[in-house]
Design a protein around this motif. Structure first.
Motif, mmCIF file in Angstrom:
data_model
loop_
_atom_site.group_PDB
_atom_site.id
_atom_site.type_symbol
_atom_site.label_atom_id
_atom_site.label_comp_id
_atom_site.label_asym_id
_atom_site.label_seq_id
_atom_site.Cartn_x
_atom_site.Cartn_y
_atom_site.Cartn_z
ATOM 1 N N THR A 180 -12.207 9.116 -14.255
ATOM 2 C CA THR A 180 -11.652 9.651 -13.019
ATOM 3 C C THR A 180 -12.393 9.071 -11.826
ATOM 4 O O THR A 180 -13.521 8.583 -11.952
ATOM 5 N N GLY A 181 -11.745 9.125 -10.672
ATOM 6 C CA GLY A 181 -12.416 8.760 -9.435
ATOM 7 C C GLY A 181 -12.951 9.998 -8.755
ATOM 8 O O GLY A 181 -12.810 11.122 -9.249
ATOM 9 N N GLY A 182 -13.530 9.817 -7.582
ATOM 10 C CA GLY A 182 -14.099 10.959 -6.869
ATOM 11 C C GLY A 182 -13.058 11.919 -6.342
ATOM 12 O O GLY A 182 -13.333 13.098 -6.145
ATOM 13 N N GLY A 183 -11.840 11.426 -6.128
ATOM 14 C CA GLY A 183 -10.755 12.260 -5.633
ATOM 15 C C GLY A 183 -9.502 11.433 -5.501
ATOM 16 O O GLY A 183 -9.511 10.206 -5.716
ATOM 17 N N SER A 184 -8.399 12.070 -5.160
ATOM 18 C CA SER A 184 -7.122 11.386 -5.017
ATOM 19 C C SER A 184 -7.236 10.245 -4.010
ATOM 20 O O SER A 184 -7.710 10.435 -2.897
ATOM 21 N N GLY A 185 -6.810 9.056 -4.421
ATOM 22 C CA GLY A 185 -6.888 7.879 -3.569
ATOM 23 C C GLY A 185 -8.048 6.967 -3.894
ATOM 24 O O GLY A 185 -8.100 5.832 -3.410
ATOM 25 N N LEU A 186 -8.999 7.434 -4.704
ATOM 26 C CA LEU A 186 -10.140 6.623 -5.101
ATOM 27 C C LEU A 186 -9.969 6.169 -6.547
ATOM 28 O O LEU A 186 -9.511 6.940 -7.390
ATOM 29 N N PRO A 187 -10.329 4.928 -6.865
ATOM 30 C CA PRO A 187 -10.167 4.429 -8.229
ATOM 31 C C PRO A 187 -11.156 5.079 -9.190
ATOM 32 O O PRO A 187 -12.218 5.568 -8.763
ATOM 33 N N PRO A 188 -10.864 5.097 -10.483
ATOM 34 C CA PRO A 188 -11.820 5.632 -11.461
ATOM 35 C C PRO A 188 -13.152 4.901 -11.386
ATOM 36 O O PRO A 188 -13.203 3.701 -11.097
ATOM 37 N N ASP A 189 -14.223 5.623 -11.647
ATOM 38 C CA ASP A 189 -15.545 5.008 -11.646
ATOM 39 C C ASP A 189 -16.424 5.723 -12.663
ATOM 40 O O ASP A 189 -16.160 6.861 -13.049
ATOM 41 N N ALA A 190 -17.474 5.051 -13.092
ATOM 42 C CA ALA A 190 -18.350 5.602 -14.124
ATOM 43 C C ALA A 190 -19.169 6.777 -13.618
ATOM 44 O O ALA A 190 -19.525 7.669 -14.393
ATOM 45 N N ASP A 191 -19.471 6.805 -12.324
ATOM 46 C CA ASP A 191 -20.312 7.860 -11.775
ATOM 47 C C ASP A 191 -19.572 9.199 -11.757
ATOM 48 O O ASP A 191 -20.055 10.199 -12.297
ATOM 49 N N SER A 192 -18.403 9.240 -11.113
ATOM 50 C CA SER A 192 -17.622 10.480 -11.083
ATOM 51 C C SER A 192 -17.232 10.916 -12.487
ATOM 52 O O SER A 192 -17.260 12.107 -12.814
ATOM 53 N N SER A 193 -16.868 9.959 -13.325
ATOM 54 C CA SER A 193 -16.476 10.286 -14.699
ATOM 55 C C SER A 193 -17.624 10.915 -15.465
ATOM 56 O O SER A 193 -17.445 11.907 -16.191
ATOM 57 N N SER A 194 -18.837 10.371 -15.301
ATOM 58 C CA SER A 194 -20.001 10.930 -15.990
ATOM 59 C C SER A 194 -20.298 12.341 -15.509
ATOM 60 O O SER A 194 -20.673 13.214 -16.304
ATOM 61 N N PRO A 242 -14.352 13.915 7.989
ATOM 62 C CA PRO A 242 -15.349 13.389 7.047
ATOM 63 C C PRO A 242 -15.039 11.945 6.680
ATOM 64 O O PRO A 242 -13.946 11.440 6.946
ATOM 65 N N VAL A 243 -15.995 11.300 6.042
ATOM 66 C CA VAL A 243 -15.807 9.896 5.682
ATOM 67 C C VAL A 243 -14.909 9.737 4.460
ATOM 68 O O VAL A 243 -14.326 8.671 4.251
ATOM 69 N N ALA A 244 -14.762 10.772 3.660
ATOM 70 C CA ALA A 244 -13.881 10.719 2.483
ATOM 71 C C ALA A 244 -13.280 12.091 2.251
ATOM 72 O O ALA A 244 -13.971 13.101 2.323
ATOM 73 N N ALA A 245 -11.986 12.117 1.985
ATOM 74 C CA ALA A 245 -11.291 13.368 1.670
ATOM 75 C C ALA A 245 -9.979 12.999 0.970
ATOM 76 O O ALA A 245 -9.236 12.181 1.489
ATOM 77 N N PRO A 246 -9.755 13.562 -0.216
ATOM 78 C CA PRO A 246 -10.544 14.586 -0.900
ATOM 79 C C PRO A 246 -11.647 13.984 -1.771
ATOM 80 O O PRO A 246 -11.624 12.788 -2.084
ATOM 81 N N ILE A 247 -12.598 14.859 -2.159
ATOM 82 C CA ILE A 247 -13.666 14.468 -3.085
ATOM 83 C C ILE A 247 -13.700 15.473 -4.245
ATOM 84 O O ILE A 247 -14.760 15.880 -4.706
ATOM 85 N N GLY A 280 -6.514 5.717 0.183
ATOM 86 C CA GLY A 280 -7.913 5.484 -0.126
ATOM 87 C C GLY A 280 -8.843 6.639 0.123
ATOM 88 O O GLY A 280 -10.044 6.451 0.298
ATOM 89 N N ALA A 281 -8.325 7.871 0.137
ATOM 90 C CA ALA A 281 -9.142 9.070 0.411
ATOM 91 C C ALA A 281 -9.907 8.931 1.713
ATOM 92 O O ALA A 281 -11.024 9.438 1.854
ATOM 93 N N SER A 282 -9.314 8.250 2.697
ATOM 94 C CA SER A 282 -10.001 7.975 3.950
ATOM 95 C C SER A 282 -9.097 8.277 5.133
ATOM 96 O O SER A 282 -7.995 7.723 5.230
ATOM 97 N N VAL A 318 0.858 -1.185 0.000
ATOM 98 C CA VAL A 318 0.000 0.000 0.000
ATOM 99 C C VAL A 318 0.889 1.227 0.000
ATOM 100 O O VAL A 318 1.746 1.387 0.862
ATOM 101 N N ARG A 319 0.662 2.089 -0.961
ATOM 102 C CA ARG A 319 1.453 3.311 -1.066
ATOM 103 C C ARG A 319 0.526 4.509 -1.006
ATOM 104 O O ARG A 319 -0.362 4.661 -1.849
ATOM 105 N N PRO A 320 0.691 5.384 -0.010
ATOM 106 C CA PRO A 320 -0.152 6.586 0.030
ATOM 107 C C PRO A 320 0.019 7.427 -1.230
ATOM 108 O O PRO A 320 1.059 7.390 -1.891
ATOM 109 N N GLU A 321 -1.016 8.183 -1.552
ATOM 110 C CA GLU A 321 -0.956 9.122 -2.660
ATOM 111 C C GLU A 321 0.050 10.235 -2.336
ATOM 112 O O GLU A 321 0.426 10.418 -1.170
#
Length: 577
Positions: A335-349, A292-297, A244-246, A235-238
């Protein structure tokens, strides 16, 4: 770049001025703004007691406790994860653990300014709720969307992880119970709900122990690996320091109480540890302790905020450099929701749709990475399916084709496929419900405008019927004060209901009073409290944390944008002519 026309005023709200403030928030807070999380804050209390703000985190948990002893939304399903996290966290302040997975060495101390009697009372009430009602209530339920259990990310891993930690605290109570908790000295170990026994936890820990990689999406909940997460070599931090943006995942990786002095074969170098520590310190500083539960977003917030505003025609000027950053965030898989999160169709859309609305269209073809035989997944290997992800995909493809005239047969096929699937997923009452939000008004506000504008004649004319049913459901569920909401009426859900009515088919005369009452409720709410500019959002406020992550949360700037967009639409609607 400007969308919309001349500025408008809606009651007490200057729409153009509010829009300028919202864009300024995006610039001033590039990591995004959302409410503090009971779950995530509880994990830092337990994992990082030496991190700045510890006492404030404990006081936050005490203040957020419900009268029945639990935490979270007014539904036992939503109480499960935050209540388990807060219970274990408060126990950690009172009960020491011997060395073991996920433990912190040393004897805990009640932080200054935290009344010991209040802490003991909170723990006693929480343990009683967990053991007598909360866990037994789900003894026959399945995780991930089963009856009574919300479809929250990693809930099937987080729940047994927390039960395991609480049981270790209860075992320690048998040896040396603190004064005031003697009644729990003979307590039986808690049992996780059926289907949440944690079978995968040993596998995750074994992978980390031998420096093997784990699925990227699991990094957001790395804390479930316990001691195996500490300085794990795979595991390597961003670069920003996050894992994991957590905050919880980062604290679990950092180990040693969050001080950055982790030891063992997987010890990370000092520079990387320092980066992770600075990320935690910066995240803690936002609310002075809670997190917060996720940062960054970053990308998630930018896409949603700007698409809400631009779709409604709100006058908004966006710096060119911000649009360029949004475009640059789109790799071959989006793209993902923010640094540390994997790409996803929702954020990308969301990013694709916002760019297209603001005159910077980007081909949506990358979304085909998420295509399945029937619909679009949020990410490959997703457990479940998302209504709103598919609505956002429909908007991304539809607006690109409409604005550039560069569509083609495959684009058309995607539009028809997604629109038809969305029509098939509508519930019998006319609403849609989704895995990323607790309220059906959110999902219905995502789907209805997408189908109205880009659904064509999907499913043999099913689009028009689906939209009509959604509008009827919204009109039938308005509350007497003009609001809408799953539990009590909220400004956020009222805004979504107005999006359904005002971005769907032409407003019928009989619907105009409902729009006027809803807009009046929003104007009153904004006059009393500027949405998104308040202190940390709690359930006791009228802004419920309805968005799904490991815990529910309230994305401050996103909801503010949705509310402003709804007021703008209402002000220019026939309801006000």
């Amino acid at each position: 770049m400007t969308a919309g026309g001349a500025p408008h005023r809606t009651g007490l709200v200057d729409v153009a001025a509010e829009a300028s403030e919202i864009v300024a928030e995006l610039v001033a807070h590039p990591g995004g703004r959302s409410s503090p999380s009971v779950y995530e804050t509880g994990r830092l209390v337990s994992l990082a007691p030496r991190l700045a703000g510890h006492a404030r985190r404990v006081r936050f948990l005490l203040a957020a406790q419900r009268p029945d002893g639990g935490w979270g939304l007014p539904d036992d399903g939503y109480a499960l994860v935050p209540t388990l996290s807060a219970t274990e966290a408060l126990l950690s302040v009172l009960v020491p653990l011997h060395a073991g997975p996920g433990s912190v060495a040393g004897v805990p101390e009640v932080p200054p300014g935290v009344p010991r009697a209040e802490l003991l009372k909170a723990v006693d009430e929480a343990l009683r709720l967990v053991s007598e009602r909360l866990l037994p209530a789900f003894g026959t339920q399945a995780p991930g969307g089963g009856a009574g259990v919300p479809d929250m990310p990693a809930i099937e891993h987080i729940t047994p992880y927390l039960v395991e930690l609480i049981n270790r605290r209860l075992a320690a109570l048998r040896v040396r119970p603190p004064s005031g908790l003697e009644s729990w000295q003979e307590a039986e170990p808690l049992r996780p709900p059926a289907g949440m026994a944690g079978e995968l936890l040993p596998m995750i820990r074994e992978l980390l122990d031998r420096s093997a990689p784990v699925p990227v999406k699991l990094l957001h909940a790395l804390e479930v690996a316990g001691g195996s997460a500490v300085a794990a070599r795979s595991v390597r931090p961003e670069p920003s320091g996050t894992v994991g943006a957590s905050p919880a995942a980062t604290a679990a990786w950092l180990g040693d109480g969050g001080s950055g002095g982790g030891s063992g074969l997987g010890r990370a170098n000092a520079a990387v540890r320092g980066s992770a520590r600075r990320y935690l310190e910066a995240t803690v500083a936002r609310f002075g302790g809670p997190v917060p539960v996720a940062a960054p977003i970053t990308e998630f917030e930018r896409g949603w905020v700007l698409s809400w505003l631009a779709r409604a025609g709100v006058p908004v000027t966006v710096p060119a450099w911000l649009l360029e950053e949004m475009s640059a965030s789109l790799g071959s898989s989006g793209t993902g929701g923010g640094s540390g999160l994997p790409p996803d169709a929702d954020s990308s859309s969301g990013i694709l749709y916002a760019l297209s609305l603001l005159g910077r269209p980007h081909p949506p073809d990358l979304l085909w990475n998420y295509e399945t035989p029937t619909h679009m997944c949020t990410w490959q290997g997703e457990n479940g399916r998302s209504i709103t992800t598919n609505a956002h995909v429909l908007e991304a493809f539809g607006h690109y084709a409409e604005s550039t005239r560069r569509g083609g047969p495959r684009h058309d096929a995607t539009l028809a496929k997604v629109a038809g699937w969305l029509c098939d997923q509508q519930d019998v009452d006319g609403a849609w419900r989704d895995r990323w939000h607790a309220s059906p008004y959110y999902a219905t506000a995502c789907v209805t405008p997408a189908l109205t504008r880009f659904g064509g004649a999907a499913a043999g004319g099913g689009t028009a019927r689906a939209v009509e049913r959604a509008v009827r459901w919204v009109l039938d569920t308005q509350q007497p004060d003009g609001s809408w909401g799953r539990w009590d009426g909220t400004p956020e859900e009222t805004a979504y209901a107005l999006h359904v009515l005002l971005l769907g088919p032409p407003l019928a005369p009989e619907a105009r009073p409902a729009v006027a009452r809803g807009a009046g409720f929003l104007r009153s709410a904004i006059a009393a409290q500027k949405i998104g500019l308040s202190a940390p959002v709690m359930v006791k406020d009228n802004n419920l944390p309805l968005w799904h992550d490991k815990d529910t949360y309230y994305p401050i700037t996103i909801v503010r944008a949705a509310t402003l967009a709804a007021l703008h639409l209402a002000q220019i609607s026939p309801a006000f002519t």
